[in-house]
Design a protein around this motif. Structure first.
Motif, PDB file in Angstrom:
ATOM      1  N   LYS A 115       0.817  -1.210   0.000  1.00  0.00           N
ATOM      2  CA  LYS A 115       0.000   0.000   0.000  1.00  0.00           C
ATOM      3  C   LYS A 115       0.853   1.263   0.000  1.00  0.00           C
ATOM      4  O   LYS A 115       0.586   2.205  -0.761  1.00  0.00           O
ATOM      5  N   TRP A 116       1.891   1.291   0.830  1.00  0.00           N
ATOM      6  CA  TRP A 116       2.700   2.501   0.953  1.00  0.00           C
ATOM      7  C   TRP A 116       3.748   2.605  -0.140  1.00  0.00           C
ATOM      8  O   TRP A 116       4.210   3.697  -0.449  1.00  0.00           O
ATOM      9  N   VAL A 117       4.120   1.492  -0.737  1.00  0.00           N
ATOM     10  CA  VAL A 117       4.987   1.549  -1.916  1.00  0.00           C
ATOM     11  C   VAL A 117       4.212   2.165  -3.078  1.00  0.00           C
ATOM     12  O   VAL A 117       4.743   2.990  -3.834  1.00  0.00           O
ATOM     13  N   ASN A 118       2.945   1.798  -3.187  1.00  0.00           N
ATOM     14  CA  ASN A 118       2.112   2.340  -4.270  1.00  0.00           C
ATOM     15  C   ASN A 118       1.791   3.820  -4.080  1.00  0.00           C
ATOM     16  O   ASN A 118       1.389   4.497  -5.033  1.00  0.00           O
ATOM     17  N   ASN A 161       1.742  11.688   4.552  1.00  0.00           N
ATOM     18  CA  ASN A 161       2.136  13.026   4.095  1.00  0.00           C
ATOM     19  C   ASN A 161       3.322  13.636   4.838  1.00  0.00           C
ATOM     20  O   ASN A 161       3.918  14.599   4.344  1.00  0.00           O
ATOM     21  N   GLU A 162       3.670  13.096   6.012  1.00  0.00           N
ATOM     22  CA  GLU A 162       4.757  13.668   6.789  1.00  0.00           C
ATOM     23  C   GLU A 162       5.889  12.667   7.043  1.00  0.00           C
ATOM     24  O   GLU A 162       7.043  12.923   6.700  1.00  0.00           O
ATOM     25  N   ILE A 163       5.542  11.532   7.641  1.00  0.00           N
ATOM     26  CA  ILE A 163       6.583  10.575   8.038  1.00  0.00           C
ATOM     27  C   ILE A 163       7.178   9.848   6.843  1.00  0.00           C
ATOM     28  O   ILE A 163       8.407   9.795   6.687  1.00  0.00           O
ATOM     29  N   LEU A 164       6.343   9.282   5.983  1.00  0.00           N
ATOM     30  CA  LEU A 164       6.853   8.496   4.862  1.00  0.00           C
ATOM     31  C   LEU A 164       7.705   9.322   3.893  1.00  0.00           C
ATOM     32  O   LEU A 164       8.771   8.844   3.465  1.00  0.00           O
TER      33      LEU A 164
END
Length: 197
Positions: A115-118, A161-164
């Motif tokens: 999910k976060w790679v996408n 929006n901030e950490i990743l």
């Protein structure tokens, strides 16, 4: 090749050394919260290949979690023994098996769920040219990520929006500048942080 040799023999050595600790943690989880002992989650590895990453289970069982549901910052499902394991980072010990198998390295960008790679595919295409790791500069900077997210009103939005994006900055810097000596320095900093902070 040097890094892989280092990873293989150090992970094998540590698995043997920590075998009694593995058994102690497993018994503690079993007696306090039952099975399963491990949390196994699909993560994206080098060149976009999927693998199963291992941790000691620290939360009550929920089927969706193995596929990457977002629980960061939600302490409601963390077990009693899980809090101790998370604070001491002992829940990460089973990833030595991932290192031994060659799916991970000791040092490298932390592997993410699909999910976060996408969410940032162009940036991850750069990051995933190297093997993911147990620790890196982002892991050290965001050692207290759970507390940050617990205090956020919009946990998922804060992560996305901030950490990743900040993690990806550090991951990309690692890809550009990594070296065997640099990895040793990160390992030393990680040891110092876990033991003395």
């Amino acid at each position: 090749m040097l890094k892989r040799i280092f990873d293989f023999f150090l992970s094998l050595f540590l698995l043997l050394i920590f075998l009694p600790l593995f058994a102690l943690v497993a018994v503690a989880i079993l007696l306090t919260d039952g099975f399963p002992l491990f949390f196994i989650q699909k993560r994206v590895g080098k060149n976009g290949c999927f693998f199963r990453m291992y941790k000691f289970r620290t939360m009550s069982v929920r089927k969706e979690a193995s596929d990457g549901s977002f629980d960061a910052g939600d302490a409601s499902r963390v077990t009693g023994i899980g809090r101790l394991l998370r604070k001491s980072k002992l829940d990460e010990l089973p990833q030595l098996l991932n290192v031994l198998k060659g799916e991970m390295s000791f040092v490298g960008p932390r592997p993410e769920v699909e999910k976060w790679v996408n969410a940032y595919p162009e940036r991850w295409s750069v990051v995933l040219t190297v093997k993911p790791g147990i620790t890196d500069n982002a892991s050290l900077e965001f050692r207290n990520e759970e507390e940050i997210l617990a205090a956020a009103k919009d946990k998922e939005g804060t992560y996305r929006n901030e950490i990743l994006p900040r993690k990806l900055d550090l991951y990309e810097a690692y890809v550009r500048n990594h070296s065997f000596f640099g990895d040793l320095l990160i390992l030393a900093r990680t040891f110092w942080t876990v033991v003395f902070k």
